[in-house]
Design a protein around this motif. Structure first.
Motif, PDB file in Angstrom:
ATOM      1  N   TYR A 174       1.329   4.086  -3.358  1.00  0.00           N
ATOM      2  CA  TYR A 174       1.010   5.516  -3.384  1.00  0.00           C
ATOM      3  C   TYR A 174       2.252   6.370  -3.608  1.00  0.00           C
ATOM      4  N   ARG A 184       0.815  -1.225   0.000  1.00  0.00           N
ATOM      5  CA  ARG A 184       0.000   0.000   0.000  1.00  0.00           C
ATOM      6  C   ARG A 184       0.846   1.272   0.000  1.00  0.00           C
ATOM      7  N   LYS A 185       1.793   1.364   0.921  1.00  0.00           N
ATOM      8  CA  LYS A 185       2.590   2.583   1.038  1.00  0.00           C
ATOM      9  C   LYS A 185       3.398   2.843  -0.238  1.00  0.00           C
ATOM     10  N   ASN A 186       4.108   1.824  -0.716  1.00  0.00           N
ATOM     11  CA  ASN A 186       4.944   2.010  -1.903  1.00  0.00           C
ATOM     12  C   ASN A 186       4.113   2.258  -3.158  1.00  0.00           C
TER      13      ASN A 186
END
Length: 86
Positions: free
Chosen positions: A45, A41-43
């Protein structure tokens, strides 16, 4: 003892906001979920915004997912940068 180190330059992509904007609403969620499962998820975005460089293998994955959902473009990424591959 002779050690040969080969350093090569790779073309990394930065950002794919165009792809996200051009996908139809019907398939945009599928595209997003497939890429989140690939990047996390983080990477996902960070990569979409251009804050995480996308290596050539990941570029091919993004292109294949966009094309599988019916999007064909000349260029899928916002910009490119060259970096050394250590």
């Amino acid at each position: 003892m002779n050690i040969t180190v080969r350093i090569r330059r790779l073309r990394y992509a930065r950002g794919f906001t165009r792809v996200s904007e051009l996908l139809t609403v019907r398939v945009a969620g599928t595209f997003r979920l497939r890429l989140i499962s690939y990047f996390g998820r983080k990477n996902y975005y960070l990569a979409r915004k251009g804050e995480y460089l996308i290596n050539p293998a990941a570029q091919q994955y993004i292109i294949s997912q966009a094309e599988a959902l019916g999007l064909r473009l000349d260029d899928y990424f916002d910009e490119y940068v060259e970096r050394y591959d250590w």
